[in-house]
Design a protein around this motif. Structure first.
Motif, PDB file in Angstrom:
ATOM      1  N   LEU A   4       0.840  -1.191   0.000  1.00 49.12           N
ATOM      2  CA  LEU A   4       0.000   0.000   0.000  1.00 49.12           C
ATOM      3  C   LEU A   4       0.876   1.243   0.000  1.00 49.12           C
ATOM      4  CD1 LEU A   4      -2.724  -0.694   2.729  1.00 49.12           C
ATOM      5  CD2 LEU A   4      -2.819  -1.214   0.313  1.00 49.12           C
ATOM      6  N   GLU A   8      -2.571   5.675   1.605  1.00 47.75           N
ATOM      7  CA  GLU A   8      -3.794   4.876   1.521  1.00 47.75           C
ATOM      8  C   GLU A   8      -4.248   4.387   2.892  1.00 47.75           C
ATOM      9  OE1 GLU A   8      -4.385   2.633  -2.524  1.00 47.75           O
ATOM     10  OE2 GLU A   8      -2.379   2.161  -1.771  1.00 47.75           O
ATOM     11  N   SER A   9      -3.380   4.485   3.893  1.00 49.46           N
ATOM     12  CA  SER A   9      -3.746   4.057   5.247  1.00 49.46           C
ATOM     13  C   SER A   9      -3.620   5.188   6.265  1.00 49.46           C
ATOM     14  CB  SER A   9      -2.888   2.863   5.682  1.00 49.46           C
ATOM     15  OG  SER A   9      -1.505   3.167   5.605  1.00 49.46           O
ATOM     16  N   SER A 125      -4.875  -3.207  -5.745  1.00 52.10           N
ATOM     17  CA  SER A 125      -5.804  -3.440  -4.647  1.00 52.10           C
ATOM     18  C   SER A 125      -6.724  -4.621  -4.926  1.00 52.10           C
ATOM     19  CB  SER A 125      -6.646  -2.181  -4.388  1.00 52.10           C
ATOM     20  OG  SER A 125      -7.668  -2.018  -5.357  1.00 52.10           O
ATOM     21  N   CYS A 253     -11.540  -2.784  -3.791  1.00 54.19           N
ATOM     22  CA  CYS A 253     -10.403  -3.630  -3.455  1.00 54.19           C
ATOM     23  C   CYS A 253     -10.898  -5.072  -3.315  1.00 54.19           C
ATOM     24  CB  CYS A 253      -9.768  -3.143  -2.151  1.00 54.19           C
ATOM     25  SG  CYS A 253     -10.899  -3.327  -0.741  1.00 54.19           S
ATOM     26  N   HIS A 260     -13.149   2.610  -3.180  1.00 54.04           N
ATOM     27  CA  HIS A 260     -12.362   3.571  -2.411  1.00 54.04           C
ATOM     28  C   HIS A 260     -12.189   4.854  -3.213  1.00 54.04           C
ATOM     29  CE1 HIS A 260     -10.917   1.023   0.956  1.00 54.04           C
ATOM     30  NE2 HIS A 260     -10.999   0.033   0.067  1.00 54.04           N
ATOM     31  N   ARG A 319      -7.251  -0.008   4.025  1.00 57.94           N
ATOM     32  CA  ARG A 319      -7.271   1.326   3.438  1.00 57.94           C
ATOM     33  C   ARG A 319      -8.284   2.202   4.175  1.00 57.94           C
ATOM     34  NH1 ARG A 319      -6.084  -2.292  -0.459  1.00 57.94           N
ATOM     35  NH2 ARG A 319      -4.359  -1.766  -1.866  1.00 57.94           N
TER      36      ARG A 319
END
Length: 441
Positions: A4, A8-9, A125, A253, A260, A319
């Motif tokens: 990732l 994204e997190s 993803s 994903c 997302h 995510r």
């Protein structure tokens, strides 16, 4: 790309901090370089320095396709939304032009790199990796179609076959000959291809395809249509969402729990379709988007017309970018109001697929005979549906009433009677449309 991206997190407050910082610099550049927005904001007496929070953006009017087209008509060929010199344009793509002259949208080289990176993230993803073979089944002729997918899967390291949306027998042969493992296309064309492959004695469920990304029309988020695609292809089906002006907007994903949003690329608002005021997460509204770093044709508060529901909970994949729960529910201007009940064609499709099954085509027919003479709103849905047995009509009408809470008049036509498409499905037609008028049930 092995994992990732850090952003994204990010936690939600970090995402909002990033978006506000990007908006500060983006809006200043837009005011400096875009004649349209500079004139609009100066007339309002508003300057980008006044933006102190994300909520402040709501002080600006929305922008839609009609605004964009008027700007081009006044200053052809690009209009004054363009925010770079013409010689910096690396790519032009066009709208379908079904209601007027095709509308151009430009990309710089940096815009193209950004576009490719977003599509690569989408593919990653969904489980696609270096060494996969991706066959792009979106259209390439004039439309934006499959260029994003082709760029993105190439950047990811997959072997890319730009097949397009025609020549079905060769597409099927190529899938088997070269061991295609991932495909992208509209639900309509992928189901058409699956039907043709079965006719050829080579069902696609026996191919190596394991990743299917769909877009361009509802389908990936319609449970019955997704299930049908997954059965016919023997693969996981993921919904992707974008438009000509924003490529891409959101993608599913491996959790398949809603697309997302690319929150590092766009700032998304969900607003009431009438008042244009924000609606809470979990409630439907129209998606309004603002570019955070587009160079060539940056747009501010772009009215997509798409009805969505925002879900800001953290996804099972890890995510943190907000998701569009259930994907695009429909177009605000496609929604039918039947005796006070809001009905989208995508909801009708879900009932038809589960009740009639297989690859049956259908149309929602706007029939004046079923309209309230006082309001003009329909009092029932007229559906034209392919089925081998007329008795299916009663079963379908009962299912529509039970699930959508509206009455349906169902006309059964023989399998194959309705036109197929290799691009975007056309589900709503008028009673005087040649497709309807020239065919009797």
């Amino acid at each position: 790309m092995d994992t990732l991206h850090a952003f994204e997190s990010w936690p939600e407050d970090r995402i909002r901090e990033h978006q506000l910082a990007r908006l500060h610099s983006q809006l200043k550049r837009v005011h400096s370089m875009s004649g349209h927005y500079r004139r609009q904001w100066d007339e309002l007496g508003w300057h980008p320095d006044e933006l102190t929070s994300l909520d402040d953006l709501a002080a600006l009017p929305t922008t839609d396709k009609a605004d964009y087209q008027r700007a081009i008509d006044a200053d052809p060929p690009y209009g004054d939304f363009l925010a770079v010199p013409g010689e910096r344009l690396a790519r032009l793509h066009f709208s379908s032009g079904t209601t007027g002259a095709p509308t151009p949208v430009g990309w710089t080289r940096d815009d193209l790199d950004r576009w490719a990176g977003l599509y690569a993230r989408a593919a990653y993803s969904q489980g696609v990796r270096r060494g996969d073979v991706y066959q792009c089944l979106f259209s390439f002729a004039w439309l934006v179609g499959g260029l994003g997918g082709t760029l993105g899967y190439t950047e990811l390291g997959a072997t890319v076959i730009p097949g397009g949306s025609g020549d079905t027998e060769r597409q099927v042969e190529t899938i088997f000959r070269y061991g295609t493992t991932a495909v992208g296309g509209t639900p309509s064309f992928l189901l058409h291809l699956a039907s043709r492959a079965r006719d050829l004695g080579t069902p696609l469920s026996e191919s190596k395809v394991r990743h299917v990304m769909v877009g361009g029309e509802p389908g990936g988020q319609i449970p019955a249509t997704r299930a049908l695609i997954e059965r016919e292809w023997g693969a996981r089906c993921y919904d992707g969402y974008g438009c000509l002006e924003f490529q891409p907007i959101a993608w599913e994903c491996v959790a398949q729990a809603g697309g997302h949003l690319a929150e590092d690329f766009t700032y998304a608002e969900v607003v009431d379709p009438v008042t244009k005021t924000p609606v809470p997460d979990g409630e439907p509204g129209v998606l309004v988007l603002t570019h955070l770093d587009k160079q060539a044709c940056p747009l501010v508060r772009w009215w997509t017309g798409d009805v969505v529901v925002r879900d800001a909970t953290v996804c099972a994949c890890g995510r943190t970018h907000a998701r569009l729960a259930g994907g695009v529910r429909g177009r605000a201007d496609d929604m039918l109001v039947v005796r006070g009940v809001n009905v989208f064609p995508s909801a009708v499709e879900n009932v038809v697929r589960r009740t009639v099954g297989d690859l049956a085509e259908f149309r929602v027919v706007l029939d004046p005979a079923l309209a309230d003479p006082a309001t003009g709103y329909p009092t029932a849905l007229r559906l034209r549906v392919e089925a081998p047995d007329d008795r299916v009509g009663g079963t379908l009408a009962d299912a529509v009433r039970a699930e959508l809470k509206v009455r349906a008049v169902v006309d059964i036509v023989s399998p194959g009677a309705l036109p197929r498409t290799t691009h975007k499905a056309r589900r709503v037609v008028r009673a005087n449309d040649p497709e309807v008028a020239n065919r009797v049930p």
